[in-house]
Design a protein around this motif. Structure first.
Motif, short mmCIF file in Angstrom:
data_model
loop_
_atom_site.label_atom_id
_atom_site.label_comp_id
_atom_site.label_asym_id
_atom_site.label_seq_id
_atom_site.Cartn_x
_atom_site.Cartn_y
_atom_site.Cartn_z
N UNK A 8 0.66 -10.97 4.46
CA UNK A 8 0.69 -11.00 2.99
C UNK A 8 0.11 -9.71 2.41
N UNK A 9 -0.99 -9.22 3.01
CA UNK A 9 -1.58 -7.96 2.56
C UNK A 9 -0.61 -6.80 2.76
N UNK A 10 0.07 -6.79 3.91
CA UNK A 10 1.01 -5.71 4.22
C UNK A 10 2.15 -5.71 3.22
N UNK A 11 2.69 -6.89 2.88
CA UNK A 11 3.78 -6.97 1.90
C UNK A 11 3.31 -6.50 0.52
N UNK A 12 2.11 -6.90 0.15
CA UNK A 12 1.56 -6.46 -1.15
C UNK A 12 1.36 -4.95 -1.18
#
Length: 189
Positions: free
Chosen positions: A142-146
């Motif tokens: 999720x952090x990577x996508x954000x």
């Protein structure tokens, strides 16, 4: 060897160190008479040594890394493909409960203390480590996508070659770029 420079000594003779009288006069120097002049030593100083292309120092200077300016790229992820398992296990074993279960597994390998089968003691720790690893992996994705979404946003930066503002991604900005920010626009910082 390079350029050579001769530097005279400024050493005084021991007998004349405190006196202000000069040991010789102008007339004795012009008449080529030898007086009790102190013998001067000369020193050779080498400077501006040429750098041969094969010297180790020259190769190290030539191949040194140049300072790379920090980019505007955002990276808040904790793991990558190589470091996920080691970092995750390291963080998991900072918890006292996981250390406790690991000690129980270790004690179960001693035949005198063995109370239940060895395979059964692995189950609680394995389940806990797996569930926590999957949870950390999902959060990191999720952090990577954000981060990817933020880095792909566009802004206007000044281009020196075309002498105008051009659109570029936030991740492509570097230190020193001039950025145009309009009203109610997010600052790419």
């Amino acid at each position: 060897m390079g350029n050579c420079t001769v530097v005279p000594t400024f050493r005084r003779t021991p007998g004349n160190s405190n006196s202000n009288t000069c040991p010789t006069t102008i007339s004795s120097i012009t008449q080529n008479t030898s007086s009790h002049l102190p013998k001067r030593e000369t020193y050779v100083v080498h400077h501006n040594l040429p750098s041969s292309p094969d010297s180790q120092l020259w190769i190290a200077i030539k191949n040194r890394r140049r300072y790379k300016h920090k980019t505007n790229r955002i990276k808040t992820t904790r793991y990558n493909l190589i470091t996920f398992l080691p970092k995750n296990l390291f963080e998991q074993f900072h918890r006292i409960a996981n250390i406790y279960f690991a000690i129980l597994i270790g004690l179960n390998w001693i035949p005198i203390i063995n109370t239940i089968s060895r395979n059964v003691t692995f189950i609680p720790l394995t389940v806990i480590l797996t569930i926590t690893a999957v949870k950390d992996l999902v959060e990191d994705l999720k952090r990577w996508r954000s981060d990817s979404k933020i880095n792909k946003q566009t802004t206007e930066a000044y281009d020196k070659a075309s002498k105008s503002f051009i659109e570029c991604k936030w991740e492509d900005l570097n230190v020193g770029h001039v950025v145009r920010v309009r009203t109610d626009q997010v600052v790419p910082a």
